[in-house]
Design a protein around this motif. Structure first.
Motif, mmCIF file in Angstrom:
data_model
loop_
_atom_site.group_PDB
_atom_site.id
_atom_site.type_symbol
_atom_site.label_atom_id
_atom_site.label_comp_id
_atom_site.label_asym_id
_atom_site.label_seq_id
_atom_site.Cartn_x
_atom_site.Cartn_y
_atom_site.Cartn_z
ATOM 1 N N GLU A 31 0.836 -1.193 0.000
ATOM 2 C CA GLU A 31 0.000 0.000 0.000
ATOM 3 C C GLU A 31 0.875 1.248 0.000
ATOM 4 O OE1 GLU A 31 -3.331 2.325 2.685
ATOM 5 O OE2 GLU A 31 -3.019 0.200 3.049
ATOM 6 N N GLN A 32 0.512 2.184 -0.869
ATOM 7 C CA GLN A 32 1.246 3.439 -1.001
ATOM 8 C C GLN A 32 0.529 4.513 -0.181
ATOM 9 O OE1 GLN A 32 4.206 3.313 -2.940
ATOM 10 N NE2 GLN A 32 3.597 1.172 -2.765
ATOM 11 N N ARG A 33 0.961 4.705 1.070
ATOM 12 C CA ARG A 33 0.354 5.721 1.929
ATOM 13 C C ARG A 33 0.567 7.089 1.292
ATOM 14 N NH1 ARG A 33 -3.067 4.488 5.624
ATOM 15 N NH2 ARG A 33 -2.424 6.211 6.920
ATOM 16 N N GLY A 34 -0.416 7.942 1.388
ATOM 17 C CA GLY A 34 -0.333 9.263 0.801
ATOM 18 C C GLY A 34 -1.030 9.361 -0.542
ATOM 19 N N TRP A 35 -1.459 8.228 -1.074
ATOM 20 C CA TRP A 35 -2.136 8.157 -2.369
ATOM 21 C C TRP A 35 -3.383 7.301 -2.257
ATOM 22 C CZ3 TRP A 35 -0.357 10.606 -6.767
ATOM 23 C CH2 TRP A 35 0.923 11.152 -6.688
ATOM 24 N N VAL A 36 -4.394 7.614 -3.060
ATOM 25 C CA VAL A 36 -5.576 6.753 -3.165
ATOM 26 C C VAL A 36 -5.901 6.548 -4.641
ATOM 27 C CG1 VAL A 36 -6.572 7.338 -0.920
ATOM 28 C CG2 VAL A 36 -7.222 8.671 -2.938
ATOM 29 N N LEU A 37 -6.548 5.447 -4.929
ATOM 30 C CA LEU A 37 -7.021 5.118 -6.267
ATOM 31 C C LEU A 37 -8.521 5.394 -6.299
ATOM 32 C CD1 LEU A 37 -6.376 3.890 -9.047
ATOM 33 C CD2 LEU A 37 -6.867 1.652 -8.053
ATOM 34 N N LEU A 38 -8.950 6.126 -7.312
ATOM 35 C CA LEU A 38 -10.351 6.529 -7.382
ATOM 36 C C LEU A 38 -11.113 5.745 -8.438
ATOM 37 C CD1 LEU A 38 -9.772 10.379 -7.271
ATOM 38 C CD2 LEU A 38 -10.206 8.822 -5.354
ATOM 39 N N ALA A 39 -12.338 5.381 -8.106
ATOM 40 C CA ALA A 39 -13.229 4.721 -9.064
ATOM 41 C C ALA A 39 -13.720 5.783 -10.037
ATOM 42 C CB ALA A 39 -14.399 4.076 -8.335
ATOM 43 N N GLU A 40 -13.404 5.608 -11.306
ATOM 44 C CA GLU A 40 -13.724 6.630 -12.304
ATOM 45 C C GLU A 40 -15.221 6.915 -12.404
ATOM 46 O OE1 GLU A 40 -11.653 6.528 -16.073
ATOM 47 O OE2 GLU A 40 -10.048 5.357 -15.140
ATOM 48 N N GLU A 41 -16.056 5.920 -12.173
ATOM 49 C CA GLU A 41 -17.493 6.142 -12.298
ATOM 50 C C GLU A 41 -18.034 7.091 -11.231
ATOM 51 O OE1 GLU A 41 -16.887 2.324 -9.970
ATOM 52 O OE2 GLU A 41 -16.115 3.112 -11.850
ATOM 53 N N THR A 42 -17.267 7.373 -10.188
ATOM 54 C CA THR A 42 -17.707 8.300 -9.143
ATOM 55 C C THR A 42 -17.286 9.737 -9.422
ATOM 56 O OG1 THR A 42 -15.711 8.052 -7.767
ATOM 57 C CG2 THR A 42 -17.505 6.461 -7.410
ATOM 58 N N LEU A 43 -16.532 9.957 -10.496
ATOM 59 C CA LEU A 43 -15.908 11.260 -10.726
ATOM 60 C C LEU A 43 -16.757 12.202 -11.579
ATOM 61 C CD1 LEU A 43 -12.219 10.086 -11.263
ATOM 62 C CD2 LEU A 43 -13.275 11.007 -9.187
ATOM 63 N N ASP A 44 -17.917 12.595 -11.034
ATOM 64 C CA ASP A 44 -18.658 13.654 -11.715
ATOM 65 C C ASP A 44 -17.861 14.951 -11.515
ATOM 66 O OD1 ASP A 44 -19.323 14.847 -9.211
ATOM 67 O OD2 ASP A 44 -21.260 13.856 -9.144
ATOM 68 N N ASP A 45 -18.300 16.045 -12.107
ATOM 69 C CA ASP A 45 -17.496 17.268 -12.073
ATOM 70 C C ASP A 45 -17.192 17.748 -10.661
ATOM 71 O OD1 ASP A 45 -17.232 17.386 -14.830
ATOM 72 O OD2 ASP A 45 -18.910 18.769 -15.091
ATOM 73 N N ASP A 46 -18.183 17.758 -9.788
ATOM 74 C CA ASP A 46 -17.963 18.248 -8.419
ATOM 75 C C ASP A 46 -16.988 17.361 -7.647
ATOM 76 O OD1 ASP A 46 -19.652 20.410 -8.814
ATOM 77 O OD2 ASP A 46 -21.406 19.378 -7.992
ATOM 78 N N VAL A 47 -17.150 16.061 -7.778
ATOM 79 C CA VAL A 47 -16.277 15.119 -7.071
ATOM 80 C C VAL A 47 -14.853 15.215 -7.604
ATOM 81 C CG1 VAL A 47 -15.836 12.666 -6.617
ATOM 82 C CG2 VAL A 47 -18.169 13.565 -6.462
ATOM 83 N N LEU A 48 -14.700 15.276 -8.922
ATOM 84 C CA LEU A 48 -13.376 15.424 -9.511
ATOM 85 C C LEU A 48 -12.718 16.718 -9.045
ATOM 86 C CD1 LEU A 48 -11.156 14.414 -11.410
ATOM 87 C CD2 LEU A 48 -12.375 15.553 -13.282
ATOM 88 N N ASP A 49 -13.460 17.815 -9.057
ATOM 89 C CA ASP A 49 -12.914 19.092 -8.594
ATOM 90 C C ASP A 49 -12.429 18.997 -7.155
ATOM 91 O OD1 ASP A 49 -13.454 20.295 -11.040
ATOM 92 O OD2 ASP A 49 -15.308 21.256 -10.334
ATOM 93 N N ASP A 50 -13.204 18.334 -6.315
ATOM 94 C CA ASP A 50 -12.849 18.197 -4.904
ATOM 95 C C ASP A 50 -11.567 17.376 -4.724
ATOM 96 O OD1 ASP A 50 -13.417 18.690 -2.124
ATOM 97 O OD2 ASP A 50 -14.029 16.584 -1.980
ATOM 98 N N TRP A 51 -11.473 16.242 -5.427
ATOM 99 C CA TRP A 51 -10.267 15.413 -5.325
ATOM 100 C C TRP A 51 -9.042 16.154 -5.857
ATOM 101 C CZ3 TRP A 51 -9.571 11.657 -2.167
ATOM 102 C CH2 TRP A 51 -10.585 10.768 -1.843
ATOM 103 N N LEU A 52 -9.191 16.873 -6.960
ATOM 104 C CA LEU A 52 -8.050 17.586 -7.520
ATOM 105 C C LEU A 52 -7.609 18.728 -6.615
ATOM 106 C CD1 LEU A 52 -8.964 17.604 -11.311
ATOM 107 C CD2 LEU A 52 -7.318 16.124 -10.121
ATOM 108 N N ALA A 53 -8.554 19.389 -5.960
ATOM 109 C CA ALA A 53 -8.191 20.435 -4.990
ATOM 110 C C ALA A 53 -7.418 19.822 -3.833
ATOM 111 C CB ALA A 53 -9.452 21.150 -4.497
ATOM 112 N N TRP A 54 -7.854 18.665 -3.370
ATOM 113 C CA TRP A 54 -7.163 17.970 -2.282
ATOM 114 C C TRP A 54 -5.738 17.623 -2.716
ATOM 115 C CZ3 TRP A 54 -10.084 13.939 1.122
ATOM 116 C CH2 TRP A 54 -9.272 13.507 2.160
ATOM 117 N N ALA A 55 -5.604 17.092 -3.921
ATOM 118 C CA ALA A 55 -4.282 16.724 -4.437
ATOM 119 C C ALA A 55 -3.389 17.952 -4.603
ATOM 120 C CB ALA A 55 -4.427 15.980 -5.764
ATOM 121 N N MET A 56 -3.960 19.056 -5.063
ATOM 122 C CA MET A 56 -3.193 20.301 -5.201
ATOM 123 C C MET A 56 -2.679 20.754 -3.832
ATOM 124 S SD MET A 56 -2.925 21.603 -8.361
ATOM 125 C CE MET A 56 -2.776 23.356 -8.133
#
Length: 107
Positions: free
Chosen positions: A73-98
């Motif tokens: 397991e790579q702590r500090g990273w998560v793998l996301l299910a693409e089917e959950t990535l509507d625009d709002d969810v994607l924006d939120d994850w990318l802000a977190w990553a930024m």
């Protein structure tokens, strides 16, 4: 490289204005902020940096799974299910990553 080209374009649209560069590496498309990877899109999906101290919190969110590479397991990273990535969810994850990546020293 068999990653989702449509998702790649959605991510590029959101991050290019922030100075993020997309580069082919790690058998996919890696998004870099000041030389540090913040996300990688590859055949298994989208992985995003969340920070080691926030991994457990990230894993409680819908669509997030541990990132496991060669059985570890790579702590500090998560793998996301693409089917959950509507625009709002994607924006939120990318802000977190930024945010998690901005804390790192430039390379």
């Amino acid at each position: 490289m068999a990653y989702d080209e449509v998702l790649a374009e959605r991510i590029k649209e959101r991050l290019e204005a922030e100075g993020v560069v997309a580069k082919r590496m790690f058998n996919g498309l890696t998004f870099l902020l000041q030389g540090n990877a913040l996300a990688n899109l590859y055949d298994e999906g989208l992985m995003v940096r969340v920070g080691k101290e926030r991994t457990d919190q990230a894993l409680t969110r819908p669509g997030a799974a541990p990132l496991v590479i060669r059985g570890k397991e790579q702590r500090g990273w998560v793998l996301l299910a693409e089917e959950t990535l509507d625009d709002d969810v994607l924006d939120d994850w990318l802000a977190w990553a930024m945010d998690a990546t901005a804390e790192l020293p430039p390379k």
